[in-house]
Design a protein around this motif. Structure first.
Motif, PDB file in Angstrom:
ATOM      1  N   ALA A  94     -11.466   5.364 -26.724  1.00  0.00           N
ATOM      2  CA  ALA A  94     -10.841   5.289 -25.398  1.00  0.00           C
ATOM      3  C   ALA A  94     -10.886   6.637 -24.683  1.00  0.00           C
ATOM      4  N   LYS A  95     -10.568   7.711 -25.409  1.00  0.00           N
ATOM      5  CA  LYS A  95     -10.609   9.040 -24.810  1.00  0.00           C
ATOM      6  C   LYS A  95     -12.034   9.404 -24.375  1.00  0.00           C
ATOM      7  N   SER A  96     -12.986   9.113 -25.270  1.00  0.00           N
ATOM      8  CA  SER A  96     -14.381   9.427 -24.942  1.00  0.00           C
ATOM      9  C   SER A  96     -14.878   8.624 -23.760  1.00  0.00           C
ATOM     10  N   ALA A  97     -14.486   7.350 -23.698  1.00  0.00           N
ATOM     11  CA  ALA A  97     -14.958   6.485 -22.612  1.00  0.00           C
ATOM     12  C   ALA A  97     -14.545   7.021 -21.255  1.00  0.00           C
ATOM     13  N   ALA A  98     -13.324   7.507 -21.147  1.00  0.00           N
ATOM     14  CA  ALA A  98     -12.851   8.054 -19.875  1.00  0.00           C
ATOM     15  C   ALA A  98     -13.685   9.275 -19.477  1.00  0.00           C
ATOM     16  N   ILE A  99     -14.002  10.113 -20.467  1.00  0.00           N
ATOM     17  CA  ILE A  99     -14.810  11.308 -20.198  1.00  0.00           C
ATOM     18  C   ILE A  99     -16.227  10.916 -19.794  1.00  0.00           C
ATOM     19  N   VAL A 100     -16.815   9.995 -20.549  1.00  0.00           N
ATOM     20  CA  VAL A 100     -18.194   9.566 -20.282  1.00  0.00           C
ATOM     21  C   VAL A 100     -18.307   8.935 -18.902  1.00  0.00           C
ATOM     22  N   ARG A 101     -17.375   8.059 -18.543  1.00  0.00           N
ATOM     23  CA  ARG A 101     -17.422   7.425 -17.220  1.00  0.00           C
ATOM     24  C   ARG A 101     -17.378   8.477 -16.110  1.00  0.00           C
TER      25      ARG A 101
END
Length: 308
Positions: A94-101
């Motif tokens: 979840a944390k990575s997804a926010a950064i990647v987006r």
């Protein structure tokens, strides 16, 4: 597609900086730009690498911003959340997804139109997020996937057999993570299947498979992060794209019916060239390996469902 010889790297952490350094040593690109929200860190890494470039092939290396991605052939995304200790890759999804987006939205807003290579963990989920966010064709959004795992597999098989890793063909498929499939049916030594090469020689398949799957955790325990192995995988993919090599590498690509799996990023052997993934190959797996690959797909679906 841009024609300039430029690679942009988003993320100046251990993986991004190591990848930039390795790319400089390979002399693949005339320009290497490092982008990070920590501008001082990006500037320090770029300066350090540029200093080392004094004894390598000439290149322009600098810390930039998202405006610099417009003219890049390849954009490497390493930014994401980091794992610690026994923390699994999926636990930080979840944390990575926010950064990647956020990173991908900025890059596309700046006009990027090349090939996107993603190594952010958990990579299979993050490359899926990156492709959906970017709107780029799936063949131009590639995850490092199980290329590193396959390299580890080849190395450990080679060590057991006392041969060079270059003599070994071996694939790890599926998710880059705990559900990955160490496919012994793909192992060849000089074109000879593993069982035929072994004869009466002892060989512990389970031990090697476990070692390959746990390698990242072991390295993390010892030094707090992994960098060299995944950076080498990034460089190999960039090289295949930049040189239009049309080489086969096990990378994460969006499947379209292979093994009955659709619209999901997993690793299978892919033909890689300047336009990204040119073709997805279907290896001849055992029944157990096929079942394990489907289970790996299910595990990834669970991760993606949690993100949604």
């Amino acid at each position: 597609m841009p024609s300039s010889s430029r690679v942009a790297i988003i993320g100046a952490g251990n993986v991004g900086a190591t990848a930039a350094y390795a790319l400089m040593l390979r002399g693949l690109f005339a320009e290497i730009v490092i982008i990070d929200r920590d501008a001082d860190r990006a500037a320090a890494e770029a300066t350090d690498i540029a200093d080392a470039n004094a004894v390598a092939r000439p290149a322009r290396i600098w810390a930039g911003d998202y405006s610099d991605v417009k003219d890049a052939d390849v954009l490497v995304l390493t930014a994401g959340a980091a794992t610690h200790g026994d923390e699994t890759r999926t636990s930080i999804a979840a944390k990575s997804a926010a950064i990647v987006r956020g990173c991908v939205q900025e890059a596309m807003g700046a006009g990027f139109d090349g090939v996107l290579v993603v190594s952010s963990n958990p990579v299979d989920a993050m490359v899926q997020v990156a492709q959906a966010t970017s709107g780029l064709p799936p063949e131009r959004v590639i995850g490092t996937g199980t290329l590193l795992d396959s390299n580890r597999f080849r190395k450990r098989v080679a060590d057991q057999l006392s041969v060079a890793p270059g003599a070994v063909e071996a694939l790890v498929l599926g998710e880059h993570g705990d559900s990955e499939v160490v496919a012994y049916s793909t192992v060849r030594i000089g074109g000879v299947a593993l069982d035929a090469f072994l004869g009466e020689q002892a060989f512990n398949r389970l031990e090697i498979a476990h070692d390959v799957m746990r390698a990242g955790y072991t390295i993390n325990h010892g030094k707090g992060y992994t960098s060299f192995g995944v950076a080498s995988a990034i460089v190999r993919i960039c090289e295949a794209i930049h040189r239009d090599e049309r080489v086969v590498l096990p990378v994460a690509t969006r499947l379209s019916g292979q093994f009955g799996i659709d619209d999901l990023y997993l690793s299978l052997p892919c033909l890689i060239g300047a336009a990204g993934v040119l073709r997805v190959l279907i290896p001849d797996l055992s029944a157990d390996e096929r079942a394990a690959l489907l289970a790996s797909a299910d595990a990834l679906r669970e991760t993606l469902a949690d993100l949604e």
